[in-house]
Design a protein around this motif. Structure first.
Motif, PDB file in Angstrom:
ATOM      1  N   SER A  62     -20.221  22.027   4.394  1.00 38.44           N
ATOM      2  CA  SER A  62     -20.577  22.432   5.760  1.00 38.44           C
ATOM      3  C   SER A  62     -20.453  23.935   5.928  1.00 38.44           C
ATOM      4  O   SER A  62     -21.285  24.577   6.585  1.00 38.44           O
ATOM      5  CB  SER A  62     -19.672  21.732   6.775  1.00 38.44           C
ATOM      6  OG  SER A  62     -19.807  20.341   6.675  1.00 38.44           O
ATOM      7  N   GLN A 104     -22.897  18.171  11.301  1.00 36.87           N
ATOM      8  CA  GLN A 104     -22.158  16.970  10.947  1.00 36.87           C
ATOM      9  C   GLN A 104     -21.667  16.277  12.218  1.00 36.87           C
ATOM     10  O   GLN A 104     -21.650  15.069  12.308  1.00 36.87           O
ATOM     11  CB  GLN A 104     -20.973  17.386  10.084  1.00 36.87           C
ATOM     12  CG  GLN A 104     -20.134  16.254   9.556  1.00 36.87           C
ATOM     13  CD  GLN A 104     -19.135  16.761   8.514  1.00 36.87           C
ATOM     14  OE1 GLN A 104     -18.975  17.968   8.320  1.00 36.87           O
ATOM     15  NE2 GLN A 104     -18.480  15.852   7.858  1.00 36.87           N
ATOM     16  N   ASP A 183     -26.596  17.908   7.957  1.00 41.29           N
ATOM     17  CA  ASP A 183     -25.239  17.725   7.451  1.00 41.29           C
ATOM     18  C   ASP A 183     -24.814  16.281   7.706  1.00 41.29           C
ATOM     19  O   ASP A 183     -24.568  15.899   8.849  1.00 41.29           O
ATOM     20  CB  ASP A 183     -24.291  18.720   8.135  1.00 41.29           C
ATOM     21  CG  ASP A 183     -22.951  18.829   7.423  1.00 41.29           C
ATOM     22  OD1 ASP A 183     -22.685  18.007   6.523  1.00 41.29           O
ATOM     23  OD2 ASP A 183     -22.176  19.728   7.765  1.00 41.29           O
ATOM     24  N   GLU A 184     -24.748  15.506   6.675  1.00 41.34           N
ATOM     25  CA  GLU A 184     -24.413  14.076   6.738  1.00 41.34           C
ATOM     26  C   GLU A 184     -25.209  13.344   7.814  1.00 41.34           C
ATOM     27  O   GLU A 184     -24.653  12.770   8.738  1.00 41.34           O
ATOM     28  CB  GLU A 184     -22.908  13.890   6.957  1.00 41.34           C
ATOM     29  CG  GLU A 184     -22.123  14.457   5.801  1.00 41.34           C
ATOM     30  CD  GLU A 184     -20.658  14.044   5.817  1.00 41.34           C
ATOM     31  OE1 GLU A 184     -20.367  12.945   6.348  1.00 41.34           O
ATOM     32  OE2 GLU A 184     -19.842  14.775   5.278  1.00 41.34           O
ATOM     33  N   GLY A 422     -14.765  17.685   8.123  1.00 40.20           N
ATOM     34  CA  GLY A 422     -14.981  16.404   8.786  1.00 40.20           C
ATOM     35  C   GLY A 422     -14.207  15.260   8.152  1.00 40.20           C
ATOM     36  O   GLY A 422     -13.569  14.455   8.830  1.00 40.20           O
TER      37      GLY A 422
END
Ligand SMILES: Nc1ncnc2c1ncn2[C@@H]1O[C@H](COP(=O)(O)OP(=O)(O)OP(=O)(O)O)[C@@H](O)[C@H]1O
Ligand SMILES: [Mg+2]
Lengths: 525, 396
Positions: A62, A104, A183-184, A422
């Motif tokens: 990230s 994220q 992001d994810e 995260g």
């Protein structure tokens, strides 16, 4: 790196045809006080490809993407777009250069509509006045073109995670991004939604857009990515070819350990009922109820899995169980007590543990320290408090213990939660909920955003707790996790529990069919 | 962790704010063809004799006491992202009712004072409670309703003063409530000057100072060390996470506003009990609004608020000497105004700096106005209780 299909990160891996790369990061180093988040990272992304970045929690993925997006400046290294060096001073510069990022953690204003959220910051104007009609038209356009299925006038507050995800993507597309950073993006999506998303990505790719995405789901990465960069402990360890590298090899590159499996051992279900819902209904303002006449029972030592496409009432069901939303009908029994009218705090004190689906919204105080986050939700009991007072000393030392036991990587209990990656935030939440020894654990996406190693550890924890008699309500978008951990599987569709499946025999494909209603609404197996 | 690292970021904002304010007001004075250094000289001049100097300090402390209480009242609500703009109305109404009630009864000394304090606290708390009830039952923004309630409170106060509570004779130039009898008057603290062998100034140092200190300590303990304080802070940082942790958002709004109001009820008492002994048409006004600035400058921490109150009191004291020296007294108002503006800006800067260096874990930005002042960009108003997280964009 002896694995096959893995090349070193030498410049030769760059662009064979000599065409400039869409994005090239050279020798990026980024330090935070006490942590080197990125050290001498190299990244090469060709135009029109889907490029995956994988790595364990806290590896620095990230952080790297935030650097590319102009959210902070690298301490060393340079960023090249289409072969030209750029210096971003803010995300606005990055957006102007055609880079868009979906974070994220969602960054939408809940009390705004989809339309307002999307246009916020780049409002369409006509003669100096806000032109919402134009915005609405363009959003409908984008929504139709990439099958995002958005209603511009819906309040974001009422949307589930999957929808929020699509709003975020639309927001980026609306700004004319040609390079998308995700992001994810798939952390909470169920397979159908993931497929849909990847369909969208393919569409973007065909139009010449470049996509960089981060994921912990290695199979998925291999399926959609054209190339993969692996990051470990802040630095690039190499690139991998998705066609020739197995998930196992990828995992080894990332953490040096094997891929875990969620399989549970023998059944530990006991007779004592812990939680029972009878005819539970939760209304939404206007429209059909979000949760419609739900009956369910969870016993000691049982994991009840709820499968369903995001937005079919799971979030409301969880809120109803936790006492965060009023019931319009039905009763909630805990043991043999009717707790329908109990407050959230009563329930917490009676032994409800809660891992929320959106950790930033319901699980954390980002501006708070780790020890404050440790006691959040448990502030009325030791070690958090002594009588009416907060016991800071005991809270701090217990936080340090949890950080050690659950591998939360951070400087110490006084670190602010916002500084954690995260996955590390998630581990802290899992740790504090498990340590309180709940009788019932409501776990929504418990392994969301954690790397394969931590995922295995959390699965082990859940299995052990179950063996000791904890009742667990498991909601997850990861079908392997659901099938592997659950003793009983229920499928939720449009607010109703429509099917009960035997996790011992059902396959992810069958489960997927039930989740979309393809199998009809009759109970199966 | 070193003291400097702990205090550095906390001090950064207020110090920056004061410096910026001084620079800006110097520029304004220069533009008005007034030499700023002369003006600052007058402000810092406490007199020749030790007696005059001590008198000046007593004046400052006496003024700082109500400012401190006012800042405290505002800060309690700020901590959970509530804007109690209604402190002004709360204390004015509380003071006049307490003055009338105190004049109407005769009780033995301490009891009489206790009774007056109790009346003030209850009246202000109930008045603030109305705002809270409107918010939790009808979703009315406390900013709007507390401003409205200010108008109503001031209206009621002047009706009461000219009507039922009037104690001054017909035709008197100043309308006042009846005097509180001696048993309900609070003795000063000038004894301590004798104790230290200092000149005993003609003015009395308010005895209420002791009560203010006790209240400050109690509030500090309540906010930082108790479960209630934790719930309050959590609600300020993230209403949705607080709810999920078991905080009852509605009850929290009501409790916090009652507490904020209760403290607001004390604001008028130092003057009432220590000096005027009656509520008059020219009773000190505006303390509630100044409290907002004081709370901002003090970053919602009781100790910081005490320092901020002293600074504001110091500025207020210099009004008279400035007029005597024939300087525009508006200078003081300009300095105060720019401080408030500078504070808002400096707080935001400090918050970002703190966030950048967050890994150290010591640079905790305080809750309060930074927690809900719209600095999060997308959400301009503090969200209603139980509404969802206001922290999106937190990483921007
Ligand atoms: N604002 C910050 N201040 C201090 N440290 C930070 C900050 N942001 C990230 N870090 C640290 O930098 C490291 C990398 O974090 P990052 O968020 O990039 O990890 P990640 O690879 O995205 O992990 P995850 O898979 O868990 O999301 C971590 O050790 C984290 O604690
Ligand atoms: Mg991350």
């Amino acid at each position: 790196m002896a694995a096959t299909g893995v090349t070193g990160s030498s410049p030769a891996a760059g662009s064979p045809e000599g065409a400039p790369l869409a994005v090239e990061l050279r020798g990026i180093t980024k330090r935070f006080p006490g942590v080197v988040a990125n050290r001498d990272i190299e990244l090469r992304v060709r135009r029109g490809e889907v490029h995956a970045i994988v790595g364990e929690n806290g590896a620095g993925k990230s952080t790297l993407m935030k650097t590319l997006y102009g959210m902070h400046r690298p301490d060393e290294g340079s960023i090249l777009l289409d072969g030209r060096e750029v210096h971003f001073r803010s995300p606005a510069d990055a957006i102007a250069a055609g880079i868009g990022m979906v974070h994220q953690h969602f960054m939408l204003a809940d009390n705004f509509t989809v339309l307002e959220n999307i246009v916020l910051g780049s409002e369409p104007t006509k003669g100096g006045r806000l032109d919402l009609a134009e915005g609405r038209r363009r959003i409908r356009d984008i929504s139709a073109r990439y099958a995002l299925d958005l209603d511009p006038d819906e309040l974001v507050e009422n949307l589930g995670v999957g929808d929020r995800q699509r709003v975020e993507i639309a927001k980026v597309l609306y700004r004319g991004a040609t390079t998308l950073i995700l992001d994810e993006p798939t952390a909470v999506l169920v397979p159908q939604e993931v497929d849909e998303l990847f369909g969208n990505l393919a569409e973007l790719k065909r139009e010449g857009l470049t996509v960089i995405f981060i994921s912990h789901k290695l199979d998925e990465v291999r399926k959609v990515a054209d190339s993969i960069t692996v990051i470990r402990r802040g630095t690039t360890v190499g690139e991998a070819d998705p066609k020739t590298t197995t998930a196992r090899q990828l995992a080894e590159m990332m953490v040096g350990s094997e891929l875990p499996s969620p399989e549970t051992r023998t059944s530990t279900v006991r007779d004592v009922v812990v939680l029972e819902l009878r005819g539970v209904t939760v209304a939404t303002p206007g429209g059909r109820p979000a949760v419609d006449d739900v009956d369910l029972t969870i016993r000691e030592g049982e994991v009840l899995g709820i499968a369903g496409v995001e937005g079919n009432g799971q979030a409301e069901l969880v809120d109803a169980i936790m006492g965060l939303r009023p019931l319009t009908a039905g009763t909630v029994l805990f043991g043999d007590q009717d707790i329908s009218s109990w407050s959230t705090r009563d329930r917490r004190e009676a032994g409800f543990g809660f891992i929320p689906e959106d950790r930033h919204r319901q699980g954390m105080l980002l501006e708070g320290t780790l020890w404050e986050n440790r006691i959040l939700g448990h502030q009325t009991r030791p070690p958090a408090s002594k009588g009416w007072f907060i016991d800071r000393k005991a809270s701090r030392s217990d936080t340090a213990r949890i950080m050690k036991d659950y591998d939360v990587r951070a400087p110490g209990p006084d670190t602010l939660a916002v500084a954690l990656s995260g996955g590390n935030q998630q581990k802290l939440i899992v740790g504090r909920e498990m340590e309180s020894g709940p009788r019932l654990l409501v776990a929504a996406h418990p392994t969301r955003g954690v790397d394969v190693g931590a995922q295995a550890a959390i699965w082990e924890l859940l299995k052990d707790a179950r063996a000791e008699g904890m009742a667990i309500l498991l909601i997850s978008a990861d079908l392997d996790e659901l099938i592997g951990l659950s003793d009983t599987l229920r499928v939720m569709l449009r607010g109703r529990l429509v099917a009960t499946l035997d996790p011992g025999t059902c396959t992810p494909e069958q489960l997927g069919g039930h989740m979309t209603g393809a199998h009809g609404t009759a109970g199966a197996a | 962790m070193s003291v400097v690292r702990r205090l550095g970021p906390a001090l950064l904002a207020p110090v920056l704010a004061v410096v910026v304010a001084l620079v800006i007001s110097s520029a304004v004075m220069a533009a008005l063809a007034v030499n700023p250094f002369d003006v600052f000289g007058v402000m810092l001049d406490f007199g020749e004799t030790p007696g005059q100097q001590i008198t000046a300090m007593v004046v400052i402390v006496n003024r700082a006491i109500p400012l401190f209480l006012s800042g405290l009242a505002v800060a309690v609500a700020f901590r959970m992202g509530l804007f109690n703009i209604g402190v002004e109305g709360q204390y004015r109404l509380a003071t006049i009712v307490a003055a009338a009630a105190g004049a109407a009864v005769t009780l033995p000394g301490p009891l009489h004072i206790g009774f007056i304090v109790l009346v003030a606290v209850v009246v202000a708390a109930l008045w603030a409670g109305i705002v809270a009830v409107l918010k939790v039952t009808r979703g009315v923004s406390e900013v709007i309703s507390s401003i409205m309630m200010n108008f109503i409170a001031l209206g009621i106060a002047s009706y009461l003063l000219t009507g039922p509570f009037r104690g001054s004779p017909e035709g008197a130039s100043i309308i006042a409530t009846a005097d509180i009898p001696e048993s309900g008057q609070m003795p000063g603290l000038n004894g301590i000057f004798d104790l230290f062998g200092l000149a005993n100034p003609p003015r009395q140092l308010y005895g209420f100072l002791l009560i203010a200190i006790v209240v400050g300590v109690l509030i500090a303990v309540l906010l930082n060390r108790t479960r209630f304080g934790f719930d309050l802070k959590a609600s300020g940082m993230s209403p949705s996470a607080a709810s999920a942790s078991g905080v009852n958002a509605r009850a929290m709004v009501i409790k916090t506003m009652l507490l904020s109001g209760a403290v607001a009820g004390l604001i008028g008492l130092p003057d009432l009990l220590g000096n005027t002994h009656s509520y008059t048409t020219d009773f000190t006004a505006g303390l509630g609004f100044l409290g907002i600035a004081v709370a901002l400058l003090g970053r919602n921490k009781p100790f910081g608020i005490a320092l901020a109150a002293l600074l504001f009191a110091f500025l207020d004291r210099s009004l008279v000497p400035l007029q005597i020296a024939d300087y525009p007294s508006s200078v003081v108002t300009i300095v105060q105004g720019t401080i408030v503006l500078a504070v808002v800006v400096a707080n935001e800067i400090a918050r970002r700096v703190a966030r950048r260096s967050a890994a150290g874990g010591t640079a905790a930005p305080s809750g309060g106005p930074t927690a809900g002042d719209g600095s999060t960009g997308a959400v301009p108003t503090p969200p209603p209780p139980g509404s969802t997280d206001q922290r999106q964009g937190a990483q921007l």
